[in-house]
Design a protein around this motif. Structure first.
Motif, PDB file in Angstrom:
ATOM      1  N   TYR A   1       0.840  -1.198   0.000  1.00 10.80           N
ATOM      2  CA  TYR A   1       0.000   0.000   0.000  1.00 10.80           C
ATOM      3  C   TYR A   1       0.872   1.245   0.000  1.00 10.80           C
ATOM      4  CZ  TYR A   1      -3.856  -3.113   1.229  1.00 10.80           C
ATOM      5  OH  TYR A   1      -4.800  -4.112   1.223  1.00 10.80           O
ATOM      6  N   ASP A   2       0.627   2.126  -0.960  1.00  9.32           N
ATOM      7  CA  ASP A   2       1.381   3.375  -1.053  1.00  9.32           C
ATOM      8  C   ASP A   2       0.866   4.369  -0.023  1.00  9.32           C
ATOM      9  OD1 ASP A   2       2.808   2.364  -3.236  1.00  9.32           O
ATOM     10  OD2 ASP A   2       1.302   3.078  -4.654  1.00  9.32           O
ATOM     11  N   ILE A   3       1.761   5.190   0.496  1.00  6.49           N
ATOM     12  CA  ILE A   3       1.388   6.263   1.411  1.00  6.49           C
ATOM     13  C   ILE A   3       2.167   7.507   1.015  1.00  6.49           C
ATOM     14  CG2 ILE A   3       3.119   5.537   3.127  1.00  6.49           C
ATOM     15  CD1 ILE A   3       1.053   6.496   5.261  1.00  6.49           C
ATOM     16  N   LEU A   4       1.460   8.637   0.934  1.00  6.60           N
ATOM     17  CA  LEU A   4       2.053   9.887   0.456  1.00  6.60           C
ATOM     18  C   LEU A   4       1.834  10.996   1.462  1.00  6.60           C
ATOM     19  CD1 LEU A   4       0.674   9.702  -3.203  1.00  6.60           C
ATOM     20  CD2 LEU A   4       2.980   9.059  -2.444  1.00  6.60           C
ATOM     21  N   GLU A   5       2.751  11.954   1.465  1.00  8.28           N
ATOM     22  CA  GLU A   5       2.597  13.115   2.338  1.00  8.28           C
ATOM     23  C   GLU A   5       1.405  13.960   1.890  1.00  8.28           C
ATOM     24  OE1 GLU A   5       6.377  14.966   4.081  1.00  8.28           O
ATOM     25  OE2 GLU A   5       7.017  14.214   2.117  1.00  8.28           O
ATOM     26  N   SER A   6       0.682  14.479   2.857  1.00 14.49           N
ATOM     27  CA  SER A   6      -0.459  15.346   2.577  1.00 14.49           C
ATOM     28  C   SER A   6      -0.381  16.548   3.512  1.00 14.49           C
ATOM     29  CB  SER A   6      -1.776  14.591   2.792  1.00 14.49           C
ATOM     30  OG  SER A   6      -2.880  15.441   2.580  1.00 14.49           O
ATOM     31  N   GLY A   7       0.086  17.664   2.987  1.00 10.75           N
ATOM     32  CA  GLY A   7       0.277  18.826   3.837  1.00 10.75           C
ATOM     33  C   GLY A   7       1.555  18.706   4.646  1.00 10.75           C
ATOM     34  N   GLN A   8       1.665  19.529   5.677  1.00 10.53           N
ATOM     35  CA  GLN A   8       2.907  19.579   6.442  1.00 10.53           C
ATOM     36  C   GLN A   8       3.068  18.376   7.376  1.00 10.53           C
ATOM     37  OE1 GLN A   8       3.452  23.237   8.526  1.00 10.53           O
ATOM     38  NE2 GLN A   8       5.483  22.691   9.315  1.00 10.53           N
ATOM     39  N   ASP A   9       1.976  17.943   7.996  1.00  7.16           N
ATOM     40  CA  ASP A   9       2.094  16.877   8.991  1.00  7.16           C
ATOM     41  C   ASP A   9       1.190  15.684   8.718  1.00  7.16           C
ATOM     42  OD1 ASP A   9       3.929  18.362  10.663  1.00  7.16           O
ATOM     43  OD2 ASP A   9       2.210  19.585  11.268  1.00  7.16           O
ATOM     44  N   GLY A  10       0.582  15.612   7.538  1.00  2.00           N
ATOM     45  CA  GLY A  10      -0.386  14.554   7.285  1.00  2.00           C
ATOM     46  C   GLY A  10       0.074  13.541   6.253  1.00  2.00           C
ATOM     47  N   TRP A  11      -0.687  12.468   6.167  1.00  2.00           N
ATOM     48  CA  TRP A  11      -0.421  11.399   5.211  1.00  2.00           C
ATOM     49  C   TRP A  11      -1.718  10.967   4.562  1.00  2.00           C
ATOM     50  CZ3 TRP A  11       4.633  10.166   4.470  1.00  2.00           C
ATOM     51  CH2 TRP A  11       5.554  10.555   5.464  1.00  2.00           C
ATOM     52  N   THR A  12      -1.623  10.487   3.337  1.00  4.95           N
ATOM     53  CA  THR A  12      -2.808   9.992   2.646  1.00  4.95           C
ATOM     54  C   THR A  12      -2.492   8.650   1.982  1.00  4.95           C
ATOM     55  OG1 THR A  12      -4.482  10.488   0.970  1.00  4.95           O
ATOM     56  CG2 THR A  12      -2.258  11.228   0.514  1.00  4.95           C
ATOM     57  N   SER A  13      -3.479   7.769   1.973  1.00  2.00           N
ATOM     58  CA  SER A  13      -3.311   6.459   1.360  1.00  2.00           C
ATOM     59  C   SER A  13      -4.685   5.871   1.070  1.00  2.00           C
ATOM     60  CB  SER A  13      -2.536   5.511   2.298  1.00  2.00           C
ATOM     61  OG  SER A  13      -2.508   4.200   1.764  1.00  2.00           O
ATOM     62  N   ASP A  14      -4.790   5.142  -0.026  1.00  2.00           N
ATOM     63  CA  ASP A  14      -6.038   4.435  -0.326  1.00  2.00           C
ATOM     64  C   ASP A  14      -6.337   3.379   0.739  1.00  2.00           C
ATOM     65  OD1 ASP A  14      -6.384   5.905  -2.628  1.00  2.00           O
ATOM     66  OD2 ASP A  14      -5.502   4.390  -3.954  1.00  2.00           O
ATOM     67  N   TYR A  15      -5.322   2.983   1.467  1.00  2.00           N
ATOM     68  CA  TYR A  15      -5.516   1.972   2.511  1.00  2.00           C
ATOM     69  C   TYR A  15      -6.450   2.460   3.613  1.00  2.00           C
ATOM     70  CZ  TYR A  15      -4.542  -0.693   6.737  1.00  2.00           C
ATOM     71  OH  TYR A  15      -4.676  -1.419   7.902  1.00  2.00           O
ATOM     72  N   PHE A  16      -6.379   3.744   3.947  1.00  2.00           N
ATOM     73  CA  PHE A  16      -7.167   4.272   5.069  1.00  2.00           C
ATOM     74  C   PHE A  16      -8.667   4.054   4.849  1.00  2.00           C
ATOM     75  CE2 PHE A  16      -3.452   7.378   5.578  1.00  2.00           C
ATOM     76  CZ  PHE A  16      -2.798   6.523   6.453  1.00  2.00           C
ATOM     77  N   ALA A  17      -9.141   4.336   3.644  1.00  2.00           N
ATOM     78  CA  ALA A  17     -10.558   4.133   3.341  1.00  2.00           C
ATOM     79  C   ALA A  17     -10.882   2.645   3.228  1.00  2.00           C
ATOM     80  CB  ALA A  17     -10.926   4.858   2.049  1.00  2.00           C
ATOM     81  N   ALA A  18      -9.970   1.891   2.625  1.00  2.00           N
ATOM     82  CA  ALA A  18     -10.209   0.457   2.432  1.00  2.00           C
ATOM     83  C   ALA A  18     -10.247  -0.287   3.763  1.00  2.00           C
ATOM     84  CB  ALA A  18      -9.127  -0.127   1.536  1.00  2.00           C
ATOM     85  N   LYS A  19      -9.483   0.174   4.740  1.00  2.00           N
ATOM     86  CA  LYS A  19      -9.405  -0.500   6.031  1.00  2.00           C
ATOM     87  C   LYS A  19     -10.783  -0.646   6.670  1.00  2.00           C
ATOM     88  CE  LYS A  19      -7.339  -0.091  10.642  1.00  2.00           C
ATOM     89  NZ  LYS A  19      -6.389   0.672  11.496  1.00  2.00           N
ATOM     90  N   LYS A  20     -11.584   0.390   6.624  1.00  2.00           N
ATOM     91  CA  LYS A  20     -12.926   0.345   7.219  1.00  2.00           C
ATOM     92  C   LYS A  20     -13.792  -0.704   6.525  1.00  2.00           C
ATOM     93  CE  LYS A  20     -12.744   5.230   8.506  1.00  2.00           C
ATOM     94  NZ  LYS A  20     -13.340   6.582   8.305  1.00  2.00           N
ATOM     95  N   GLU A  21     -13.662  -0.768   5.204  1.00  2.00           N
ATOM     96  CA  GLU A  21     -14.428  -1.767   4.452  1.00  2.00           C
ATOM     97  C   GLU A  21     -13.932  -3.175   4.766  1.00  2.00           C
ATOM     98  OE1 GLU A  21     -14.081  -0.722   0.367  1.00  2.00           O
ATOM     99  OE2 GLU A  21     -14.963   1.282   0.625  1.00  2.00           O
ATOM    100  N   TYR A  22     -12.612  -3.325   4.862  1.00  2.00           N
ATOM    101  CA  TYR A  22     -12.042  -4.630   5.190  1.00  2.00           C
ATOM    102  C   TYR A  22     -12.588  -5.145   6.524  1.00  2.00           C
ATOM    103  CZ  TYR A  22      -8.250  -3.708   1.760  1.00  2.00           C
ATOM    104  OH  TYR A  22      -7.513  -3.447   0.625  1.00  2.00           O
ATOM    105  N   MET A  23     -12.592  -4.265   7.524  1.00  2.00           N
ATOM    106  CA  MET A  23     -12.992  -4.669   8.872  1.00  2.00           C
ATOM    107  C   MET A  23     -14.421  -5.201   8.891  1.00  2.00           C
ATOM    108  SD  MET A  23     -11.226  -1.517  10.972  1.00  2.00           S
ATOM    109  CE  MET A  23     -11.834  -1.989  12.594  1.00  2.00           C
ATOM    110  N   GLN A  24     -15.282  -4.566   8.121  1.00  2.00           N
ATOM    111  CA  GLN A  24     -16.677  -4.992   8.066  1.00  2.00           C
ATOM    112  C   GLN A  24     -16.839  -6.268   7.236  1.00  2.00           C
ATOM    113  OE1 GLN A  24     -18.898  -1.629   6.629  1.00  2.00           O
ATOM    114  NE2 GLN A  24     -18.757  -0.513   8.568  1.00  2.00           N
TER     115      GLN A  24
END
Length: 248
Positions: A89-112
């Motif tokens: 899973y790729d993770i990219l910087e988002s702003g000064q202190d943040g990160w973004t990844s398609d994994y974050f949204a997928a994780k919620k779906e995976y859990m369910q």
């Protein structure tokens, strides 16, 4: 030779049973490859078949697209030449202190979908039993058993478990230095890590003594070089410790 009805019936039963076993084997192979077979959230998917494209990939592992905890799990499966799938899973910087990844949204779906509230990276897909395994040491233990690298008996299995926990404690100190917002001084890190490395060195000395005690009289005087943590052969903690020493 003329076949009696009973003989013909027995032959038919034998052929039918073989057919059922074959179909069941094909069904199991299919299930082993289809449970969590793919995910769009992973930027990269790698299939490791080691030259046998028909071999079922009973396990898949997933991690960020960096070395980290995913590397020793991958190395262990490769050393055993056990076919598997790797999701990165790729993770990219988002702003000064943040990160973004398609994994974050997928994780919620995976859990369910897979009914696994402990979901986190790394995770392991056990396709044979159709379940998701989370927590690093639990994955090391699961894959270690699958690869024959989690000890030969209860004693050596317990040794592997102890070492995995000890090495993870070493890793925690390294991570605080590498990723922490206020890292400690290098000397402080080395002093902290040194405590764990000293214990692991003592463990290896005991393994060397065991190796010597198993030799004949002439070889007992020679010091044995020990390169494995348990019983002189590959085990799961070997890969975790190697990654720590090589990466950090």
């Amino acid at each position: 030779m003329m076949q009696t009805p009973n003989t013909i019936y027995a032959l038919l039963i034998l052929l039918l049973s073989n057919l059922i076993i074959t179909v069941k084997s094909l069904s199991t192979m299919s299930e082993s490859n289809t449970f969590f077979a793919a995910t769009k959230a992973a930027g990269t998917t790698v299939e490791f078949d080691f030259g046998d494209k028909t071999a079922p990939k009973k396990n898949a592992i997933a991690y960020w697209s960096i070395r980290g905890l995913g590397a020793p799990l991958t190395m262990m499966l490769c050393a055993a030449k056990t076919p598997f799938t790797l999701f990165l899973y790729d993770i990219l910087e988002s702003g000064q202190d943040g990160w973004t990844s398609d994994y974050f949204a997928a994780k919620k779906e995976y859990m369910q979908e897979y009914k696994q509230p402990l979901w986190n990276l790394p995770f392991c897909v056990d396709r044979e039993n159709q379940k998701i395994i989370c927590q690093t040491n639990a994955i090391f233990a699961h894959l270690g058993r699958a690869c024959g690298m989690m000890g030969d008996d209860e004693v050596s299995a317990s040794e592997c478990e102890q070492l995995l926990c000890e090495i993870y404690d070493l890793r925690d100190g390294m991570i605080r230095f590498v990723y922490g917002p206020n890292p400690c001084e290098p000397k402080e890190l080395l002093d902290s890590a040194g405590k764990y490395l000293t214990k692991l060195e003592a463990w290896l000395e005991i393994q060397a003594e065991k190796a010597v005690s198993g030799c004949d009289h002439q070889d007992k005087k020679a010091k044995k070089d020990v390169v494995h943590l348990v019983n002189g052969k590959f085990s799961a903690p070997d890969f975790h410790l190697y990654e720590m020493l090589d990466q950090y």
